[in-house]
Write an enzyme that holds these catalytic residues in place. Structure first.
Site, PDB file in Angstrom:
ATOM      1  N   GLU A  85       1.118  -1.408  -4.673  1.00  0.00           N
ATOM      2  CA  GLU A  85       0.078  -2.213  -4.022  1.00  0.00           C
ATOM      3  C   GLU A  85       0.638  -3.518  -3.471  1.00  0.00           C
ATOM      4  OE1 GLU A  85      -2.717  -1.163  -3.067  1.00  0.00           O
ATOM      5  OE2 GLU A  85      -2.750   0.692  -4.223  1.00  0.00           O
ATOM      6  N   HIS A 126      -2.540  -1.408   5.629  1.00  0.00           N
ATOM      7  CA  HIS A 126      -2.395  -1.282   4.168  1.00  0.00           C
ATOM      8  C   HIS A 126      -1.680   0.031   3.805  1.00  0.00           C
ATOM      9  CE1 HIS A 126      -3.893  -1.828  -0.072  1.00  0.00           C
ATOM     10  NE2 HIS A 126      -3.730  -0.516  -0.058  1.00  0.00           N
ATOM     11  N   GLU A 127      -2.208   1.130   4.322  1.00  0.00           N
ATOM     12  CA  GLU A 127      -1.635   2.432   3.953  1.00  0.00           C
ATOM     13  C   GLU A 127      -0.221   2.595   4.520  1.00  0.00           C
ATOM     14  OE1 GLU A 127      -3.063   3.774   1.618  1.00  0.00           O
ATOM     15  OE2 GLU A 127      -5.046   2.853   1.818  1.00  0.00           O
ATOM     16  N   HIS A 146       2.150   1.135   2.111  1.00  0.00           N
ATOM     17  CA  HIS A 146       2.497   2.138   1.084  1.00  0.00           C
ATOM     18  C   HIS A 146       3.479   3.152   1.661  1.00  0.00           C
ATOM     19  CE1 HIS A 146      -0.322   1.076  -2.081  1.00  0.00           C
ATOM     20  NE2 HIS A 146      -1.379   1.213  -1.306  1.00  0.00           N
TER      21      HIS A 146
HETATM   22 ZN    ZN Z   1      -3.331   0.600  -1.756  1.00  0.00          ZN
END
Ligand code: ZN
Length: 502
Positions: free
Chosen positions: A296, A266-267, A270
């Site tokens: 997101e 997830h990170e 980003h």
């Molecule tokens: Zn996030």
């Protein structure tokens, strides 16, 4: 003064503002990773000073004059489309900042620095009452911020607009109502179906090996470790200081592979966005991410549409076995694919499955909305949280740590952030559909561990465009469809319908 000189002056002014933000970003990252406990006494005022300085520069009347001249119809012919977008975004930042008194900006920075430490302690002790005074102060400050910013219908609108320009409470109420109506019966069907065995991910994967494995995945995604790093923290997050310095954090569980692995994916999603922002527009508003919903969408796309796919495990299961020879030797792709897609009501949003995740966001949205509308008192928040969890997910948190203290956002004063997660889920599904059409052999490439085409496609279509387009226009432009929930619902029904046989 000519248009070119004005534009150069505008960029110069924003470069300084960006540098101050970079400094406070680094201090905030440090506060969550390495700062000793007693450091907060010095860190909170330092962050307040930096916030005050950048606010002062952003509100400077000279900046307003530059923006007015560059925004005049006569100047447009001398500006490229990108430069016009730069002026538009500069105006948004300048006008928003100018409405909020400097004293509030400094106080929010100081209060949230202190609240962060209080939240970490309160969460460790699972005592909401220790965090409540900090939360009360932040809610008051943010309500004053909303009043200063102005809004059409309700103060919460002014806060939402910070994360997703133009987003309103009434729009979200309609969106969440239909999402809930579409999702809830399907979730019930899935929950009534025979359970999935999540045993394969709930083994004793040794945490330092988990980090090594997750790092290998992030590297394969294309996250550049010479332009970023990964450190342990209480909450996984990504902090973009500069496109050459993007910092990710992770946390792990001793007996579950998912928090560390999917947290890092997830990170890193980003992180790829931050590393891929347009270098030519670095240190200007155009060189920043489009919106938090779009941000997101990048993390959720990698986490769910890539990381929780069969293709992903076709490639990474053999790697997992190399990292954990004694633990994962007996697993096959299908077992792993099903295990990481277990649907079950759970307390922690960041660890929720794709189906129930948005229900966590609905709860947070409704509580924040009621808090800022004055319909919910702070002392009633813990019971409202627990009642809401029970109504939406059928489970009741046993303590505050797995209830309303779980997330970092309130300690940062980030009220209005959570809807970005659901927008991100919806945008992600729509973007991934467009990627599948644009890259015909995408699934086969992913199954070989070849993430280059997807990363490059996202890079060109989303990352490198910075704030050139507004979020809705960006989605419309890239996917040739209106932003909506259709792609997400189709994906969710197809995927979980197949897994659960419903
Ligand atoms: Zn996030």
């Amino acid at each position: 003064m000519g248009v070119r000189e004005d534009l150069a002056s505008l960029c110069e002014a924003f470069a300084e503002i960006h540098d101050l933000h970079a400094a406070s970003g680094l201090l905030s990252w440090d506060q969550e990773t390495y700062m000793p406990a007693k450091g907060v006494a010095g860190r909170a005022p330092a962050l307040a000073t930096l916030a005050g300085l950048s606010h002062e520069k952003l509100c400077a009347p000279r900046l307003g004059e530059l923006i007015a001249r560059l925004g005049a119809p006569s100047a447009a012919q001398d500006l490229s489309l990108e430069e016009q977008a730069l002026v538009r975004e500069a105006r948004r930042d300048h006008e928003r900042a100018s409405k909020v008194p400097a004293a509030i900006v400094r106080e929010v920075a100081e209060a949230s620095s202190q609240a962060l430490v209080a939240w970490q302690k309160a969460r460790a002790a699972s005592r909401f009452q220790d965090f409540a005074p900090h939360l009360a102060r932040l809610v008051t400050l943010k309500r004053r911020t909303a009043e200063a910013l102005g809004y059409a219908e309700t103060p919460y609108d002014a806060l939402l607009d910070e994360f997703e320009p133009g987003l309103t409470t009434s729009f979200l109420e309609r969106l969440f109502a239909s999402l809930r109506a579409e999702l809830t019966p399907f979730v019930q069907e899935v929950l009534a179906a025979p359970k999935i065995d999540a045993g394969p991910v709930r083994r004793r994967y040794e945490p330092s090996r988990q980090l090594a494995f997750a790092t290998a995945v992030a590297r394969a995604m294309g996250f550049d470790f010479e332009a970023g790093r990964l450190d342990r923290a209480a909450h996984p997050f990504c902090s973009g200081i500069h496109q050459g310095d993007v910092r990710l954090t992770w946390r792990s569980s001793d007996d579950d592979l998912r928090p560390a692995l999917y947290g890092v994916i997830h990170e890193a999603g980003h992180g790829l966005y931050e590393q891929g922002l347009p270098a030519a527009w670095a240190r200007t508003p155009l060189g920043e991410a489009c919106s938090y919903g779009i941000h997101e969408s990048q993390s959720r796309l990698w986490e769910n549409l890539v990381g929780r796919s069969r293709a992903f495990w076709s490639h990474f299961l053999p790697r997992l076995k190399e990292f954990f020879p004694g633990v994962a030797a007996d697993l096959d792709v299908e077992t792993m694919y099903r295990a990481v897609n277990e649907v079950t009501p759970s307390f922690i949003r960041t660890e929720a499955d794709e189906l129930t995740y948005n229900l966590h966001v609905v709860l947070r949205f409704e509580l924040e909305r009621d808090l800022f509308a004055g319909r919910l008192a702070l002392e009633d928040l813990p019971s409202a949280w627990n009642d809401g969890m029970e109504a939406l997910l059928g489970i009741r948190p046993g303590n505050d740590a797995e209830g309303l203290l779980q997330d970092i956002h309130w300690s940062m004063g980030s009220f209005g952030y959570f809807p970005s997660y659901t927008l991100g889920n919806l945008y992600a599904a729509q973007l991934f559909d467009a990627a599948l059409s644009a890259i015909p052999d995408l699934e086969a490439r992913l199954a070989r561990g070849d993430f280059v085409p997807l990363r490059e496609w996202l890079g060109a279509k989303v990352h490198a465009r910075g704030r050139l387009l507004l979020a809705r226009d960006l989605i419309r432009d890239v996917t040739e469809k209106e932003p909506g929930m259709g792609a997400f619902l189709t994906h969710a029904r197809r995927k979980f319908g197949e897994i659960y046989g419903v």
